[in-house]
Design a protein around this motif. Structure first.
Motif: not given
Length: 349
Positions: A141-154
């Motif tokens: 869900f983009t409202k969580t701030g996760i839009r790409t695989i890189d976001d899941a690395r942060k």
């Protein structure tokens, strides 16, 4: 003499063709006698409503139509252990006479390679054929701030999965170890759809893997308006429908890491496939394979698949067997390293 030999060769060829045609006709007659009045069960290793279930229910009435003797064909959901409960049932309990089929996890060859499921050997099943390939995607869900695989690395990202050796469980785990992501796996959901509902309730940020066709069929509007994002795809090459979404192999942090991720992604070519237990009679296997080919070419089934946004990408038993063989023959160093990577997950179950 050459003409005589030619006529003789021609006669032999005609006789051989006649015998072959007679044998095929006899097999059809025998199959019709066997299947008439019987029920064929298709066991789906997951709860209803997911991609495996959708394809099984799409093809069931057309298998009934095209199997000689027109048996009743029903779909039964046997969820549990990420699809392994149904797989074990096919191996240990189901009749080995062509009356029980399965639509099981596409990861079976990968699991067999690693000895992850020692009681289940993908190389011993009777492969009937594929309805469609199954590219699986990570969904957020983009409202969580996760839009790409890189976001899941942060940051740590709660991710829902079904458990066992299912893709929704294994993919996030592999990405954590091989691509630097920080998924916090929450497993045990009965289906990817249930996991998706959990995401919608805000209990997790992502779903580890769900079929692309399922998402496109059920959530096209959300994809279009950007409510949900696809952050990776488990496939060897980017699917033409989502050319901007990286494959899991692409995001690996090194050569070996990419190889292992691609080894797992090869299951996308297994996809939504029908499987029979090991050891069913060869003539019944041939009958079921012919029936599936005929069913998938049936204009009514094709129209229904298009109406439901369910892509058909048929594959023969021979194609599936080749894929299984290639996975099972992966180089030992790669298999060993993959096994080591997954060992901690295996011991956690």
């Amino acid at each position: 003499m050459s003409k005589g030999l030619s006529r003789r060769s021609f006669g032999v060829a005609v006789a051989a063709m006649a015998l072959q045609a007679y044998g095929a006709a006899q097999a059809q007659t025998d199959s019709a006698a066997f299947y008439k009045g019987k029920t064929v069960n298709i066991l789906v290793g997951y709860e209803g409503g997911g991609g495996y279930d959708l394809y099984a229910r799409l093809v069931a009435p057309f298998l009934s139509k095209h199997i000689p003797g027109q048996p009743t064909v029903i779909v039964q959901n046997m969820a549990g252990a990420g699809g392994l409960r149904a797989a074990r049932h096919l191996v240990t309990t189901a009749p080995k006479d062509g009356t029980t089929l399965g639509m099981l996890a596409q990861t079976l060859p990968f699991d067999t390679l690693l000895g992850y499921t020692p009681d289940i050997d993908a190389g011993k099943f009777t492969w009937i054929g594929r309805l469609a390939m199954n590219v699986e995607v990570g969904v957020a869900f983009t409202k969580t701030g996760i839009r790409t695989i890189d976001d899941a690395r942060k940051r740590e990202v709660p991710s829902a999965g079904t458990g066992g050796t299912a893709s929704s469980t294994v993919v996030p785990f592999l990405l954590n170890r091989l691509a630097g992501t920080r998924f916090k796996l929450i497993a045990g959901y009965k289906s990817a759809n249930e996991a998706l509902l959990t995401m919608e309730r805000g209990e997790v940020d992502t779903v580890g893997a769900i079929g692309l066709t399922t998402i496109m069929a059920r959530h096209a509007d959300r994809l279009k308006d950007g409510t949900i994002a696809l952050i990776y795809q488990s496939a060897l090459t980017r699917h033409p429908s989502i050319p901007n979404v990286p494959t899991i192999g692409e995001v690996g942090t090194g050569k070996d890491e990419k190889l292992i991720l691609n080894l797992f992604a090869s299951g996308s070519a297994i996809g939504r496939a029908l499987i029979a237990p090991p050891g069913i009679p060869a003539d019944r296997a041939a009958t079921l394979r012919r029936a599936l080919v005929a069913a998938l070419a049936d204009p009514e089934l094709v129209a229904l698949s298009q109406k439901g946004n369910l892509t058909l990408e048929p594959g023969s038993a021979e194609e599936l067997e080749k894929i299984v063989k290639e996975v099972l023959s992966a180089p030992k160093p790669v298999a060993d390293k993959t096994r080591d990577v997954l060992e901690s997950m295996k011991t956690q179950r």
